[in-house]
Write a protein that holds these residues in place. Sequence first.
Motif, PDB file in Angstrom:
ATOM      1  N   VAL A   1      -3.889   8.837 -19.703  1.00  0.00           N
ATOM      2  CA  VAL A   1      -3.458   7.451 -19.530  1.00  0.00           C
ATOM      3  C   VAL A   1      -4.606   6.621 -18.971  1.00  0.00           C
ATOM      4  O   VAL A   1      -5.549   7.159 -18.383  1.00  0.00           O
ATOM      5  N   ASP A   2      -4.498   5.311 -19.127  1.00  0.00           N
ATOM      6  CA  ASP A   2      -5.530   4.424 -18.579  1.00  0.00           C
ATOM      7  C   ASP A   2      -5.050   3.729 -17.307  1.00  0.00           C
ATOM      8  O   ASP A   2      -5.691   2.797 -16.822  1.00  0.00           O
ATOM      9  N   THR A   3      -3.912   4.177 -16.767  1.00  0.00           N
ATOM     10  CA  THR A   3      -3.352   3.556 -15.567  1.00  0.00           C
ATOM     11  C   THR A   3      -3.716   4.301 -14.294  1.00  0.00           C
ATOM     12  O   THR A   3      -3.195   3.989 -13.230  1.00  0.00           O
ATOM     13  N   ILE A   4      -4.582   5.266 -14.402  1.00  0.00           N
ATOM     14  CA  ILE A   4      -4.970   6.056 -13.239  1.00  0.00           C
ATOM     15  C   ILE A   4      -6.491   6.105 -13.164  1.00  0.00           C
ATOM     16  O   ILE A   4      -7.172   6.107 -14.201  1.00  0.00           O
ATOM     17  N   ARG A   5      -7.034   6.103 -11.979  1.00  0.00           N
ATOM     18  CA  ARG A   5      -8.487   6.085 -11.844  1.00  0.00           C
ATOM     19  C   ARG A   5      -9.045   7.491 -12.059  1.00  0.00           C
ATOM     20  O   ARG A   5      -8.353   8.506 -11.851  1.00  0.00           O
TER      21      ARG A   5
ATOM     22  N   TYR B   1       0.624  -7.771 -10.125  1.00  0.00           N
ATOM     23  CA  TYR B   1      -0.072  -8.552  -9.106  1.00  0.00           C
ATOM     24  C   TYR B   1      -1.556  -8.182  -9.080  1.00  0.00           C
ATOM     25  O   TYR B   1      -2.097  -7.763 -10.100  1.00  0.00           O
ATOM     26  N   GLU B   2      -2.237  -8.331  -7.963  1.00  0.00           N
ATOM     27  CA  GLU B   2      -3.671  -8.049  -7.862  1.00  0.00           C
ATOM     28  C   GLU B   2      -3.862  -6.596  -7.428  1.00  0.00           C
ATOM     29  O   GLU B   2      -3.482  -6.227  -6.316  1.00  0.00           O
ATOM     30  N   HIS B   3      -4.470  -5.801  -8.291  1.00  0.00           N
ATOM     31  CA  HIS B   3      -4.593  -4.366  -8.031  1.00  0.00           C
ATOM     32  C   HIS B   3      -5.949  -4.035  -7.423  1.00  0.00           C
ATOM     33  O   HIS B   3      -6.996  -4.471  -7.916  1.00  0.00           O
ATOM     34  N   ILE B   4      -5.912  -3.240  -6.367  1.00  0.00           N
ATOM     35  CA  ILE B   4      -7.119  -2.685  -5.755  1.00  0.00           C
ATOM     36  C   ILE B   4      -6.983  -1.171  -5.791  1.00  0.00           C
ATOM     37  O   ILE B   4      -6.129  -0.597  -5.115  1.00  0.00           O
ATOM     38  N   GLY B   5      -7.792  -0.518  -6.590  1.00  0.00           N
ATOM     39  CA  GLY B   5      -7.719   0.932  -6.715  1.00  0.00           C
ATOM     40  C   GLY B   5      -8.568   1.620  -5.660  1.00  0.00           C
ATOM     41  O   GLY B   5      -9.726   1.248  -5.456  1.00  0.00           O
TER      42      GLY B   5
ATOM     43  N   PRO C   1      -3.975   4.226  -6.052  1.00  0.00           N
ATOM     44  CA  PRO C   1      -4.849   4.919  -7.007  1.00  0.00           C
ATOM     45  C   PRO C   1      -4.406   4.728  -8.455  1.00  0.00           C
ATOM     46  O   PRO C   1      -5.203   4.923  -9.373  1.00  0.00           O
ATOM     47  N   ARG C   2      -3.130   4.373  -8.656  1.00  0.00           N
ATOM     48  CA  ARG C   2      -2.604   4.146 -10.006  1.00  0.00           C
ATOM     49  C   ARG C   2      -2.354   2.664 -10.226  1.00  0.00           C
ATOM     50  O   ARG C   2      -2.047   1.929  -9.292  1.00  0.00           O
ATOM     51  N   ARG C   3      -2.443   2.248 -11.470  1.00  0.00           N
ATOM     52  CA  ARG C   3      -2.012   0.896 -11.827  1.00  0.00           C
ATOM     53  C   ARG C   3      -0.527   0.969 -12.155  1.00  0.00           C
ATOM     54  O   ARG C   3      -0.122   1.086 -13.307  1.00  0.00           O
ATOM     55  N   THR C   4       0.287   0.945 -11.124  1.00  0.00           N
ATOM     56  CA  THR C   4       1.733   1.036 -11.272  1.00  0.00           C
ATOM     57  C   THR C   4       2.270  -0.263 -11.860  1.00  0.00           C
ATOM     58  O   THR C   4       1.526  -1.240 -12.056  1.00  0.00           O
ATOM     59  N   VAL C   5       3.572  -0.306 -12.117  1.00  0.00           N
ATOM     60  CA  VAL C   5       4.162  -1.549 -12.626  1.00  0.00           C
ATOM     61  C   VAL C   5       4.004  -2.659 -11.590  1.00  0.00           C
ATOM     62  O   VAL C   5       3.849  -3.836 -11.956  1.00  0.00           O
ATOM     63  N   THR C   6       4.027  -2.309 -10.308  1.00  0.00           N
ATOM     64  CA  THR C   6       3.814  -3.312  -9.266  1.00  0.00           C
ATOM     65  C   THR C   6       2.366  -3.787  -9.277  1.00  0.00           C
ATOM     66  O   THR C   6       2.089  -4.989  -9.229  1.00  0.00           O
TER      67      THR C   6
ATOM     68  N   ILE D   1       0.838  -1.191   0.000  1.00  0.00           N
ATOM     69  CA  ILE D   1       0.000   0.000   0.000  1.00  0.00           C
ATOM     70  C   ILE D   1       0.877   1.245   0.000  1.00  0.00           C
ATOM     71  O   ILE D   1       1.838   1.346   0.761  1.00  0.00           O
ATOM     72  N   GLY D   2       0.564   2.178  -0.895  1.00  0.00           N
ATOM     73  CA  GLY D   2       1.327   3.421  -0.963  1.00  0.00           C
ATOM     74  C   GLY D   2       2.767   3.216  -1.364  1.00  0.00           C
ATOM     75  O   GLY D   2       3.639   4.003  -0.993  1.00  0.00           O
ATOM     76  N   ALA D   3       3.054   2.167  -2.129  1.00  0.00           N
ATOM     77  CA  ALA D   3       4.424   1.861  -2.533  1.00  0.00           C
ATOM     78  C   ALA D   3       4.417   1.233  -3.917  1.00  0.00           C
ATOM     79  O   ALA D   3       3.429   0.616  -4.335  1.00  0.00           O
TER      80      ALA D   3
END
Length: 732
Positions: free
Chosen positions: A670-674, A237-241, A228-233, A192-194
Amino acid sequence: MAESPLPPPSQLPEARNSLLRARTTSTSTYCRICEACCGLIAELNGDRLVRVRPNSEHVHSRGFSCNKPQGLVELTYDPDRITAPMVRTGPPGEFSPISWDEALDLCTARLSAVRDEHGPEAIAMLRGNPPFFDSGGVLWGRGFSAALGISRTYTINAEDGAARLTANEALYGDVSRFPRPDLWHTDLALIIGANPLQARSTRVSEPQTREAFDAIIARGGRVLVVDPRRTVTADRYEHIGIRPGTDPWFLMGVCKVICESDEATALSERGAPVSGRREFAALAASFDLDDCADRCGTDRETLVQVGRAFIAAGSAIVYGGTGTCAQRFGTLTNVLQDTILALTGNIDRVGGLLAGWAAIDLTPATPGPRSGSRRSRVEGRPEVAGGLPSAGLAADITCPGEDRIRALVVYGNNSVLTSGGGGGRLEAALQELDFSMALDLYMNETNRFAHVLLPATTMYERSDYPVTTGNMQLRPTAYATRAVIPPVGQARDSWWVFDEVSRRMGLGGSCPDKELEAAAHARGARPTPVELIDRLLANGPVDALTFEDLVTDHPNGIALRDTVPVGRLTGGLPTRDGCVQLFSDQLRSEVATLRHYAEPDDEWPLRLIGRREKGSQNTWMHNASLIYPDEYRFAAHVHATDAATCGVRDGADVRLVSRSGSIVVPIAVVDTIRPGVVSVPNGWGHKGGSWTRSNSFGGVNSNDLVSPDDVEAIAGMSILNGVPVRMEKLDP
């Protein structure tokens, strides 16, 4: 108890490129740009550093390195770099070269004058991030402050990790009781936050973070990423925005699910003893799960499933980064991260949170002053772990009074750009100082106001041991490096500068070990950091370990343990009952504030977050063309929905406005941010420094949108994430 005997000597792996092998010689070193501290091999042509490559045999980094160390090779020989002492001869930024003797005599005279007339409390230190990795600078910097009687040190902690430290105090009774996530043995990781696959290490020294997280999946576990972003991390893995700044609502919802489960009592009893579990459970019960989900922008089922994942996991960790700190409820967010693990019995347990272990550990044996027991003189910002928030420095300089700051030593810092209280406010304050001296690689936006600017060495020009990051390692190792090249120009090690100034002031040297200093003085010599490192190693838990042995016989480092030991995190806790505190005063006060906090109205529909770009390190790597090539374009990231609402397209310039200021910035859709989030790279806004390439990119400072007065209460964190803003289309 001493650890096992040292392994036999090892040799550096050869370069695969035969041409490189024929034209260069190889020597071992390691990176000192971030906590990862990766092992490197430096390729030299005579005294010139040609390139660095990852050391495939290094016991700590196992062949990993990012591109920052090679970027620093470029910066080492950058013509924009300051390589001679400079004295200011006009307005800020106008300097002329002088000799070292002239510079040191000037620093000595001016600091002595302030100290003699106004006392040592009139002198302060402003320290940045790079000095944390300079072993000599860390050790002699402490001695310098002690010699001069400097009691106020301003740091970047309130823009970085002070909230993690105050959470340590709330839970474990000591800011220095630092938990490390046992990534290599856990079944479940919540990040979280990283963004560890890009930043690599945050508050741990682990170059192999991707491999550690991948191994969790390979063992049948899970890795969840809350961002809040779909970062490379998050993408791996499993993303929760979630919405920026709503982390405590998310974490409290997860805690509620755990507390109300049938397994709650049994789970909490399998880990370290905790205090206040029933009281915390009653508090969690008072939160509505649907409300928690709605506030953080997710759904009830997500909170339930995350809670159930922690209940079902054999072991679990929560891995939090800077994003969990530099927000309105930073301390609360970090407390709740560990609370989830306390509730599920994952404190001081294999696969959960453990404490570090190192051949050299500078952690104080007993707790220091409580956070906030000392505060900045004007605005009352709390001192945490000996560091005052840099955001409070401007007022402490400008506000009249006998105890105002009149002289400043700036060490590897650029708070004009990085601090929530920087910008024009700090620029104006720096011009009111009677005297300031600075040590750095470049003239930057902060030290351009100094009266004397001194050229510091890069990591390739100094000897080092990881004295500050050893206890962050998850697989304890030991390694060291000599300087691999002579200093460029007239650059000098910071420890030598500190020592020379305090000696010339008649206050003795800056070596913190006075016994070592006296022995060196008796033989007509000056003690060195290598000698002190040897004394620290001799007093540590590993027998027969010396700096010279590490450099000469173990260029790939030595593995000391497979993992960090159980029992050190909670053994002898300095809390009222010796247990982990789940219902601390800090928790209760921040939960009350959380309940009463009202989000701003529709005038501010977006939330600002920062973004560390690949290869970036705060403000000081932007001059490297390897990291920032000519085609680089600074841009704020926004979702297509928000761009359409504003009536703008990809590449357009927009104005971002907050209650505190505004900036004009180009956008990238971009589509990597909510939706509802805008992400601006941090550390930009270069102007007036010696780094011409950095200046040319035209990036702006996102902290101009940040209020210097609106701070997190307990740690004094600047609120850099979750800032309410709106986006405006510019007139044609």
